[in-house]
Design a protein around this motif. Structure first.
Motif, short mmCIF file in Angstrom:
data_model
loop_
_atom_site.label_atom_id
_atom_site.label_comp_id
_atom_site.label_asym_id
_atom_site.label_seq_id
_atom_site.Cartn_x
_atom_site.Cartn_y
_atom_site.Cartn_z
N PHE A 116 -5.94 -7.91 -14.24
CA PHE A 116 -5.29 -8.12 -15.54
C PHE A 116 -5.12 -6.80 -16.29
O PHE A 116 -4.06 -6.55 -16.87
N ILE A 117 -6.13 -5.97 -16.27
CA ILE A 117 -6.07 -4.68 -16.98
C ILE A 117 -4.97 -3.80 -16.39
O ILE A 117 -4.16 -3.21 -17.12
N GLY A 118 -4.93 -3.70 -15.07
CA GLY A 118 -3.91 -2.88 -14.43
C GLY A 118 -2.51 -3.42 -14.65
O GLY A 118 -1.58 -2.66 -14.94
N TYR A 119 -2.36 -4.74 -14.55
CA TYR A 119 -1.04 -5.34 -14.73
C TYR A 119 -0.60 -5.25 -16.19
O TYR A 119 0.61 -5.11 -16.48
N PHE A 120 -1.55 -5.33 -17.10
CA PHE A 120 -1.21 -5.23 -18.53
C PHE A 120 -0.64 -3.85 -18.85
O PHE A 120 0.36 -3.74 -19.55
N GLN A 121 -1.27 -2.80 -18.33
CA GLN A 121 -0.73 -1.46 -18.59
C GLN A 121 0.59 -1.26 -17.86
O GLN A 121 1.50 -0.60 -18.38
#
Length: 326
Positions: A116-121
């Motif tokens: 989620f963190i990687g996809y959010f950025q």
């Protein structure tokens, strides 16, 4: 085990009928499939998270970024809620779930959180994305999950992500072109990160903070330090510095292997020390121009290798005697 049951029968703690029933059960040679089931569960988690990533990649245009982010966040929150609800809270000592399945749920939640963190950025910076921030945040999140829920798998993810943040990432082109040994910045980053792990383990041991994590932390530090030192020893400049650093690290992990009774550290310390010694010998031969006795050295090589193997086996046996490791 039979002697124990014989003693119980002689003391009249169990009846002869019970002893016979136990003996018949032992003859069946049944075994627990718990580890096999947990391994399959681990594989299923990896396959599921991989499938989620593939679905996101293939349907990113049709479903939409917002919907995918929402679903991913919702699934992460639900999994985290169950982990938090079933946990006994943070403790400096080792804690476990009543059901080992929740350990795998923590791992699953950690992977989802990092995804989620990687996809959010990626969604915020679609074209020019600097993933160092996402990597750092993922590392901090994974380490937080590891220390709160006492999960070694999350700890491994956190250390790996943190290593990637400080620059320990290799390009495929670098490997195939064999230019990895020329990456001085990569070697320095690896040595500094390994040193950071050693400092963190020392701090944790001093403050009695998750001491059972020491094996994972020191294992990362051992291999990372040794590989970086070997790579540095192949350079023409400062190679002696890398070998000295390697010798210091080998001695440190030799002492730690005895303290923790970790035979894997001891074996790798001997292995890395042996390679380092050979590198030093070759460097000396090259420096003093001993080409005239090269054929003699080649003749001695088989005896040297056989002697090294015999000495290695002897040292392993001595280690087992000293630490009472079976």
């Amino acid at each position: 085990m039979n002697k124990v049951f014989d003693l119980l029968v002689s003391k009249n703690f169990i009846r002869k009928e019970q002893y016979q029933a136990i003996s018949e059960y032992q003859k069946l040679e049944l075994f627990s499939i718990r580890n096999e089931l947990l391994f399959l569960l681990y594989i299923s988690i990896l396959l599921f998270t991989t499938g989620v990533g593939i679905i996101i990649y293939k349907n990113i245009d049709t479903i939409g970024h917002t919907v995918l982010l929402f679903l991913l966040a919702l699934l992460t929150v639900v999994c985290f809620y169950f982990c938090y609800k079933k946990s006994s809270g943070f403790s400096k000592q080792e804690v476990t779930f009543e059901n080992p399945l929740y350990d795998y749920l923590v791992l699953f939640t950690t992977i989802l959180m990092c995804t989620f963190i990687g996809y959010f950025q990626y969604n915020l910076n679609f074209q020019n994305s600097n993933y160092s921030i996402a990597t750092l945040v993922s590392a901090m999140a994974a380490l937080a999950m590891a220390y709160y829920f006492d999960n070694k798998s999350a700890l491994i993810i956190g250390i790996t992500a943190l290593g990637s943040f400080v620059g320990l990432s290799l390009k495929i082109q670098t490997i195939f072109e064999n230019t990895i040994f020329n990456e001085t910045n990569l070697l320095v980053a690896g040595i500094l990160f390994a040193s950071l792990l050693l400092v963190w383990q020392w701090f944790s041991e001093k403050n009695r903070l998750k001491i059972h994590f020491s094996f994972v932390i020191l294992t990362f530090a051992l291999h990372l330090m040794a590989i970086c030192c070997f790579a540095g020893s192949s350079q023409d400049i400062y190679w002696i510095f890398y070998l000295i650093l390697l010798g210091t690290a080998i001695y440190y992990f030799y002492q730690k292997s005895i303290t923790f009774k970790a035979i894997s550290w001891y074996v790798f310390a001997l292995f890395y020390g042996y390679i380092g010694l050979n590198v030093l010998i070759l460097r000396i031969i090259d420096a003093v121009k001993m080409d005239q006795i090269f054929e003699f050295l080649v003749f001695l090589t088989p005896f040297y290798v056989i002697g090294s193997i015999v000495l290695f086996i002897k040292m392993i046996k001595n280690f087992k005697k000293k630490t009472n490791v079976s």
